[in-house]
Design a protein around this motif. Structure first.
Motif, short mmCIF file in Angstrom:
data_model
loop_
_atom_site.label_atom_id
_atom_site.label_comp_id
_atom_site.label_asym_id
_atom_site.label_seq_id
_atom_site.Cartn_x
_atom_site.Cartn_y
_atom_site.Cartn_z
N LYS A 144 75.61 29.91 113.92
CA LYS A 144 76.42 28.72 113.66
C LYS A 144 77.25 28.29 114.86
N ASP A 145 77.38 29.17 115.86
CA ASP A 145 78.09 28.82 117.10
C ASP A 145 79.53 28.38 116.82
N ARG A 146 80.19 29.07 115.88
CA ARG A 146 81.57 28.75 115.53
C ARG A 146 82.52 29.33 116.58
N LEU A 147 83.33 28.48 117.17
CA LEU A 147 84.31 28.90 118.17
C LEU A 147 85.70 29.02 117.58
N TYR A 148 86.08 28.02 116.79
CA TYR A 148 87.42 27.95 116.20
C TYR A 148 87.30 27.39 114.78
N ALA A 149 88.20 27.83 113.93
CA ALA A 149 88.33 27.23 112.60
C ALA A 149 89.56 26.33 112.61
N TYR A 150 89.54 25.32 111.75
CA TYR A 150 90.69 24.42 111.68
C TYR A 150 90.96 24.02 110.23
N VAL A 151 92.21 23.69 109.97
CA VAL A 151 92.62 23.13 108.68
C VAL A 151 93.58 21.98 108.98
N LEU A 152 93.21 20.79 108.54
CA LEU A 152 94.09 19.63 108.63
C LEU A 152 94.73 19.45 107.27
N ASN A 153 96.00 19.83 107.16
CA ASN A 153 96.71 19.84 105.88
C ASN A 153 97.22 18.44 105.54
N LEU A 154 97.02 18.04 104.28
CA LEU A 154 97.36 16.67 103.88
C LEU A 154 98.04 16.63 102.51
N THR A 155 98.83 17.68 102.22
CA THR A 155 99.56 17.74 100.96
C THR A 155 101.05 17.50 101.21
N PRO A 156 101.60 16.42 100.68
CA PRO A 156 103.05 16.20 100.82
C PRO A 156 103.83 17.06 99.83
N ASP A 169 101.25 22.19 89.36
CA ASP A 169 100.52 21.03 88.84
C ASP A 169 100.17 20.03 89.94
N GLN A 170 100.31 20.44 91.20
CA GLN A 170 99.90 19.60 92.32
C GLN A 170 98.68 20.21 92.99
N ASP A 171 98.03 19.40 93.82
CA ASP A 171 96.82 19.84 94.52
C ASP A 171 97.11 20.12 95.98
N ARG A 172 96.55 21.23 96.47
CA ARG A 172 96.61 21.54 97.91
C ARG A 172 95.40 20.89 98.56
N LEU A 173 95.64 19.84 99.32
CA LEU A 173 94.58 19.01 99.89
C LEU A 173 94.47 19.22 101.39
N ALA A 174 93.25 19.29 101.89
CA ALA A 174 93.04 19.48 103.32
C ALA A 174 91.62 19.08 103.70
N ILE A 175 91.43 18.90 104.98
CA ILE A 175 90.09 18.81 105.56
C ILE A 175 89.92 20.03 106.46
N THR A 176 88.86 20.76 106.25
CA THR A 176 88.68 22.03 106.95
C THR A 176 87.28 22.11 107.55
N GLY A 177 87.13 23.04 108.48
CA GLY A 177 85.81 23.26 109.05
C GLY A 177 85.88 24.12 110.29
N TRP A 178 84.83 24.03 111.09
CA TRP A 178 84.73 24.83 112.31
C TRP A 178 84.43 23.94 113.50
N ILE A 179 85.03 24.27 114.60
CA ILE A 179 84.76 23.64 115.88
C ILE A 179 83.70 24.48 116.57
N ARG A 180 82.58 23.86 116.90
CA ARG A 180 81.42 24.61 117.34
C ARG A 180 81.04 24.28 118.78
N GLY A 181 80.24 25.15 119.36
CA GLY A 181 79.80 24.96 120.73
C GLY A 181 78.57 24.11 120.87
N SER A 182 77.96 23.73 119.73
CA SER A 182 76.76 22.89 119.78
C SER A 182 76.65 22.10 118.49
N LYS A 183 75.96 20.99 118.55
CA LYS A 183 75.72 20.17 117.38
C LYS A 183 74.57 20.74 116.56
N PRO A 184 74.58 20.53 115.23
CA PRO A 184 73.48 21.06 114.41
C PRO A 184 72.17 20.36 114.74
N GLY A 185 71.10 21.07 114.50
CA GLY A 185 69.78 20.50 114.72
C GLY A 185 69.33 20.52 116.14
#
Length: 243
Positions: free
Chosen positions: A166-178, A227-243
């Protein structure tokens, strides 16, 4: 719909020494505030699926389908999730896999247009250059992304994100819950070699958590009374594009 933008006050050079020392960082104010607010509103409208393991097999079940699943089947699912949490790696949260759709050429617009715009920003020269300057690493070339929602009782047990090929270098979480409170759970926990919590990040609004892979971490269970939702966009920063 206008493109999402990074906060113009970001200074990756100032944060670079901290990242170099600890291999992880909690960075406030990643996006321009109006853009973060737009994205948070869009997450509330995402077409969520519940994702979990049941006896070692992964499932993504649309929430609309889960709502009409027979009660006896739902009881079996809940029991399987609990077994996995007690005995090994397990996760239980809601997802919409942004990059899976876009990589398949299925850009939808409409209710998910802002989420697709977040993917575009994460793969823009502006963000990838920011990551390179922050980490001192010239390899980042691509970011995958999923929208995530943790509700009461949901969690992610310990893992290190390393996966061959998967060539994962870093993981990230962009938090968007007020307005999230630390005692509600849903904390990003980093584990040390002795089984202690080395550090914990609360999901503060419009913050970026970024850390090197591999690194042992988990997301603590959201408290049953929340009763609230923990919302985020998450993923991995990779060294190459898929495919």
């Amino acid at each position: 719909m206008s493109a999402l933008k990074l906060d113009p006050g970001l200074d990756p050079a100032a944060a670079k020494p901290l990242f170099a020392r600890f291999g992880r960082l909690h960075l406030p104010a990643l996006l321009a505030t109006p853009d973060a607010q737009r994205l948070a509103e869009a997450l509330k409208r995402a077409p969520w699926s519940r994702t979990f393991l049941a006896d070692g097999k992964g499932y993504d079940v649309p929430r609309a389908d889960y709502a009409v699943t027979p009660e006896e089947v739902r009881r079996e699912v809940e029991a399987a999730i609990a077994r996995g949490g007690r005995t090994g790696f397990q996760f239980d949260f809601d997802t919409w896999r942004i990059s899976d759709f876009l990589e398949a050429g299925q850009r939808q617009g409409g209710a998910v247009a802002e989420l697709e715009a977040a993917y575009d920003l994460l793969n823009s020269p502006a963000f990838l250059d920011f990551v390179r300057k922050l980490t001192g690493d010239e390899r980042p070339a691509y970011c995958d992304a999923q929208a995530t929602r943790y509700r009461a009782g949901q969690f992610l047990t310990a893992h290190d994100d390393e996966l061959a090929g998967k060539d994962r270098l870093y993981a990230y979480v962009l938090n968007l819950t007020p307005g999230w409170r630390v005692e509600w759970g849903g904390l990003l926990l980093f584990h040390d070699a002795d089984g202690h919590v080395a550090e914990a990040y609360a999901p503060k609004f419009n913050t970026l958590n970024i850390f090197r892979v591999p690194q042992w971490h988990s997301v603590s269970q959201v408290a049953s009374y929340v009763d609230q939702d923990r919302l985020a966009i998450t993923g991995w920063i990779r060294g190459s594009k898929p495919g």
